[in-house]
Design an enzyme around this catalytic site. Structure first.
Site, PDB file in Angstrom:
ATOM      1  N   ARG A 237      -1.579  -2.475 -10.069  1.00 32.15           N
ATOM      2  CA  ARG A 237      -0.312  -1.874  -9.749  1.00 32.15           C
ATOM      3  C   ARG A 237       0.853  -2.779 -10.417  1.00 32.15           C
ATOM      4  O   ARG A 237       0.743  -3.999 -10.189  1.00 32.15           O
ATOM      5  CB  ARG A 237      -0.405  -1.823  -8.240  1.00 32.15           C
ATOM      6  N   GLU A 266       8.305   3.013 -11.694  1.00 34.00           N
ATOM      7  CA  GLU A 266       7.724   3.638 -12.541  1.00 34.00           C
ATOM      8  C   GLU A 266       8.262   5.295 -12.275  1.00 34.00           C
ATOM      9  O   GLU A 266       8.640   5.632 -11.206  1.00 34.00           O
ATOM     10  CB  GLU A 266       6.214   4.019 -12.510  1.00 34.00           C
ATOM     11  N   HIS A 285       1.150   3.990 -17.469  1.00 37.01           N
ATOM     12  CA  HIS A 285       0.078   4.254 -16.430  1.00 37.01           C
ATOM     13  C   HIS A 285      -0.702   5.206 -16.807  1.00 37.01           C
ATOM     14  O   HIS A 285      -1.406   6.353 -16.208  1.00 37.01           O
ATOM     15  CB  HIS A 285       0.893   4.559 -15.033  1.00 37.01           C
TER      16      HIS A 285
HETATM   17  C1  8YV Z   1      -3.238   7.227 -11.467  1.00 34.88           C
HETATM   18  C2  8YV Z   1      -4.349   5.357 -10.578  1.00 34.88           C
HETATM   19  O1  8YV Z   1      -2.513   7.084 -10.351  1.00 34.88           O
HETATM   20  O2  8YV Z   1      -6.339   6.059  -9.872  1.00 34.88           O
HETATM   21  C3  8YV Z   1      -5.099   5.251  -9.590  1.00 34.88           C
HETATM   22  O3  8YV Z   1      -5.015   4.650  -8.636  1.00 34.88           O
HETATM   23  O4  8YV Z   1      -3.121   4.251 -10.827  1.00 34.88           O
HETATM   24  C4  8YV Z   1      -4.144   6.213 -11.880  1.00 34.88           C
HETATM   25  O5  8YV Z   1      -5.486   6.805 -11.836  1.00 34.88           O
HETATM   26  C5  8YV Z   1      -3.737   8.417 -11.292  1.00 34.88           C
HETATM   27  O6  8YV Z   1      -4.474   8.993 -12.440  1.00 34.88           O
HETATM   28  C6  8YV Z   1      -2.557   9.572 -10.558  1.00 34.88           C
HETATM   29  O7  8YV Z   1      -3.190  10.838 -10.494  1.00 34.88           O
END
Ligand code: 8YV
Length: 330
Positions: A237, A266, A285
């Site tokens: 994160r 983001e 991301h």
């Molecule tokens: C994306 C992620 O947020 O799984 C998580 O925590 O950060 C990523 O996989 C996810 O794909 C949003 O749908």
């Protein structure tokens, strides 16, 4: 049938699965659903399937029938766990199914940022082959046999350690809330307190969940301890890093480069200095973004959702809300 709202497009097979158990509506646009539309849609539903639920006390007050929020994500830092617990709303996530994909991408960032793959790709496509040669000898950094320091040895951290130790014969240091002697034996990795890890690593990789205790976990002091040839990689994160401190460390040459799949804010702003640095690889991301992984995440989240709205016990209730779920034996 219980009513659910699905706040992002999902594969047809997953939609069909949900349709057997629930009445449902879907937000079928790629861009995130606007908050006012989401609030309107959840006013009468029993369950919500969401890419990364921003679940606040106010939100829950506008969704009085909600029993479960099922995240299509492993990270659930956007859950207000206190508010959810007070209202008895279960929160679930999608662990395990995305571990390998995120670990693969972490290594993609290690290789790209150390060998400047993206940068040289653009050189060749821009007809600058000669300039590439002038630069290549001075910008390539070995990955094999290098030392990688992994901060956070959870499910994904372990998959990264395996790639590093077995795939690239790297020396693996790690720091975690709990020591992992079984992994130390399996991968030859060594537990290290944070500061020595930062001082000794050629690659520093942070793989932490975002919590109060991990916010800005890496800041000015930590960057100052890193080696001048260190490359910093973050696939967890953005907020676990003080991004201003990262920018300063890169601008002042305290570290050699970075590979980033996440940012404090983001989408990352186009005027963010990180986007102007040749020695920083930036991605939007996409850690879990492979076809199979995203399908598996959506299916797992759908199974959690259906269990939650049909009186079953969802498989992946987040640890902090486990007390809300009465196991069948109870
Ligand atoms: C994306 C992620 O947020 O799984 C998580 O925590 O950060 C990523 O996989 C996810 O794909 C949003 O749908």
């Amino acid at each position: 049938k219980p009513k659910v709202f699905i706040a992002k497009p999902i594969p047809k097979e997953v939609e069909e699965y949900i349709s057997h158990y629930c009445e449902y509506k879907i937000w079928d646009q790629q861009e995130p659903i606007p908050k006012d539309i989401l609030l309107n849609e959840v006013a009468e539903v029993d369950g919500l399937l969401t890419p990364k639920g921003v679940i606040t006390k106010d939100f829950l007050e506008k969704a009085p029938k909600l029993k479960i929020v099922s995240n299509i994500a492993v990270g659930y830092d956007a859950f207000d766990l206190t508010a959810m617990k007070e209202r008895g709303v279960i929160g679930t996530h999608t662990p395990y199914v995305l571990d390998e994909a995120v670990a693969d991408l972490a290594f993609g960032l290690i290789l790209d940022s150390s060998r400047r793959i993206s940068e040289f790709n653009h050189f060749v496509k821009d007809g600058k082959w000669k300039q590439s040669l002038d630069r290549a000898e001075w910008f390539g950094q070995d990955v094999h046999h290098a030392t990688v320091g992994i901060i956070g040895m959870g499910r994904i951290g372990e998959k990264i350690a395996r790639r590093a130790a077995l795939g690239f014969e790297m020396n693996v240091l790690y720091n975690s809330t709990r020591k992992k002697p079984e992994l130390e034996e399996k991968y030859g990795m060594v537990y290290s307190e944070i500061n020595p890890l930062l001082e000794r690593s050629d690659f520093v990789l942070v793989m932490l969940p975002l919590k109060d205790s991990t916010y800005h976990f890496i800041g000015e002091e930590q960057f100052r301890l890193m080696k001048s040839n260190a490359i910093f990689v973050n696939c967890s994160r953005g907020q676990v890093v003080d991004e201003k401190a990262l920018i300063k460390a890169l601008q002042e040459g305290q570290i050699r480069g970075a590979g980033l799949d996440v940012f404090e804010v983001e989408p990352v702003a186009i005027d963010n200095p990180l986007l102007k640095m040749d020695n920083v690889v930036t991605l939007p991301h996409i850690g879990s973004a492979t076809e199979k992984t995203r399908f598996d995440m959506a299916m797992k989240a759908a199974e959690n959702l259906v269990a939650g709205v049909t009186g079953q016990v969802p498989e992946n209730v987040v640890p902090e809300l486990q007390s809300l779920v009465k196991s069948p034996s109870a």
